[in-house]
Design a protein around this motif. Structure first.
Motif, PDB file in Angstrom:
ATOM      1  N   GLU A 251       1.964   4.982  -0.781  1.00 12.79           N
ATOM      2  CA  GLU A 251       1.220   6.228  -0.928  1.00 12.79           C
ATOM      3  C   GLU A 251       1.412   6.819  -2.317  1.00 12.79           C
TER       4      GLU A 251
ATOM      5  N   ARG B  80       0.826  -1.201   0.000  1.00 16.60           N
ATOM      6  CA  ARG B  80       0.000   0.000   0.000  1.00 16.60           C
ATOM      7  C   ARG B  80       0.869   1.264   0.000  1.00 16.60           C
TER       8      ARG B  80
ATOM      9  N   GLU C 188      -5.303   6.160   0.955  1.00 18.97           N
ATOM     10  CA  GLU C 188      -4.298   6.569   1.936  1.00 18.97           C
ATOM     11  C   GLU C 188      -4.352   8.077   2.185  1.00 18.97           C
TER      12      GLU C 188
END
Length: 453
Positions: A343, A341, A388
């Motif tokens: 950003e 994940r 995010e």
């Protein structure tokens, strides 16, 4: 140098590529300022135009070739215009430029920016003799290729600081070792002196630059310098009064030491963001790329980083469609992206770089297949980035203000958070270069908006 053959005028520099190129354009700007040149407000007003180029991917090379066509037309309308091409494309394609763009007056490679005035002098001398043959210097040197104290930093409060040049890794797809030469580090005393001087001018953040900063200190441009480690250099910079933030790019995962990992935990000045290129999530492709780590190693490193630095913001580079990449290999990359994940992800389709090992590998994919996979991966990353970013809503962030944002209606200030997010807000011009607290009230995938509190 003062030479009657060098007639200072207005200059314009067009920069392509990575932060290292932008940093080197700041050095070139300083060299020209020192000789009496002044910046042109736009390219059409310039007496001297310099392209500082990139050749890491074919998209960058194609942009440069297109720009050369524009400059050829400008030169036809203004024969006294001086045109120079420097950087990685110039280093790799000097013969091409001399053959296909004879209107270019001078060419300089990645180690030759400090010889710029000598090249300009030679151009003037040859013109005085009605000789318009291109002047060039693309010699890769072992002498110092770093800042000589003339840099004109373009960002108030934030300064790019080159700490090394070149690369010894020879990843199979990468042209950098061929155009920037062997890895060589800048003496630590020069780095410390430059940063110390910048703090006296109000600079609060430095971004340390190198092809692989984690291997800093193995070989120096000054042979009297003793071997050092990157964490050792960071510790010296941390001690400099006035520096509040330290970032660095790029970190090769294979050289990310436990000592460096511990610094993230213990030192508040090191920013809560890290660019950690993975390139692929497939072990088979990583091996073909000669990246010297596995996906398991990389994921374990991310786990250890996040256990020590909760909320760490990660970004990465990924190449899609490497020769021989199967659907399963690609899905391994998709899986890694969804696990980590990031950003922000800088994602590209594979492009052949002449002279690299990957050029000769079997199983090159069609452009259609590469583009299709790239679109799919970018859609996944864009969704993660948006999710995010929404997590910042309602939080108060410490922001270093670096200027105005003119993209929206009216003028707003902009800056970056500790996690390297762009933050836009209202405030007086006097805040530029200062640290402020901003409460985030709305977000887009790549930008946060808020109010000073």
């Amino acid at each position: 140098m003062t030479d009657s053959l060098i007639r200072p005028g207005k200059f314009f520099i067009k920069t392509y590529g990575c932060q290292m190129n932008f940093s080197e354009s700041e050095i070139i700007t300083g060299l020209l300022f020192r000789e009496g040149y002044t910046p042109a407000s736009n390219i059409s007003d310039a007496d001297l135009i310099i392209l500082n180029t990139c050749t890491v991917r074919d998209t960058a090379a194609n942009k440069i070739i297109g720009k050369l066509g524009e400059l050829k037309r400008m030169k036809a309308g203004n024969p006294s215009l001086i045109i120079g091409v420097g950087g990685c494309f110039a280093q790799a394609e000097c013969d091409y430029l001399r053959r296909r763009a004879p209107f270019v007056d001078f060419i300089f490679g990645t180690h030759n920016k400090f010889h710029l005035m000598e090249l300009l002098t030679r151009v003037r001398e040859k013109r005085a003799l009605d000789d318009y043959e291109t002047v060039y210097d693309t010699t890769l040197r072992d002498e110092s290729v770093f800042d000589s104290g003339c840099t004109v930093h373009s960002n108030p409060g934030v300064a790019w600081i080159p700490i090394m040049q070149g690369c010894d890794n020879y990843c199979s797809y990468c042209i950098v070792p061929y155009v920037r030469g062997r890895e060589i580090s800048r003496p630590s005393r020069e780095i410390i002196n430059q940063i110390s001087h910048l703090t006296k001018r109000g600079y609060k953040e430095v971004i340390l630059l190198g092809q692989n900063v984690n291997s800093y200190g193995k070989r120096f441009s000054d042979l009297s310098e003793e071997p050092k480690s990157f964490p050792g250099l960071l510790r010296k910079i941390i001690l400099i009064d006035g520096i509040e933030r330290i970032r660095f790019i790029t970190s090769h995962p294979k050289d990310f030491s436990d000592e460096l990992l511990d610094l993230f935990t213990s030192e508040e000045k090191i920013c809560n963001s890290l660019h950690l290129p993975v390139q692929s999530g497939s072990n088979r492709i990583l091996k073909l790329m000669k990246r010297q780590y596995t996906r398991e190693y990389y994921l374990d490193l991310v786990t250890r980083l996040r256990s020590k630095v909760p909320g760490l913001s990660l970004s990465t580079d990924i190449i899609v469609g490497f020769p021989g990449e199967t659907e399963d290999d690609f899905l391994d990359t998709v899986d890694l992206v969804t696990r980590v994940r990031y950003e922000q992800g800088y994602m590209f389709r594979f492009s052949i770089r002449t002279g690299t090992e990957a050029e000769g590998l079997p199983g090159h994919l069609s452009e259609e297949e590469k583009k299709s996979r790239l679109r799919h991966l970018m859609e996944i990353q864009d969704k993660i980035t948006e999710e995010e970013s929404r997590n910042y809503s309602g939080k108060t962030l410490r922001v270093l203000v670096d200027g105005f944002d003119f993209k929206k209606n009216g003028e707003h200030l902009k800056g970056r958070s500790d996690s390297n997010k762009i933050v836009i807000f209202d405030g007086p011009e006097s805040l530029i270069g200062e640290m402020v607290n901003v409460k985030i009230d709305s977000t887009t995938p790549y930008t946060l908006f808020g109010k000073v509190v």
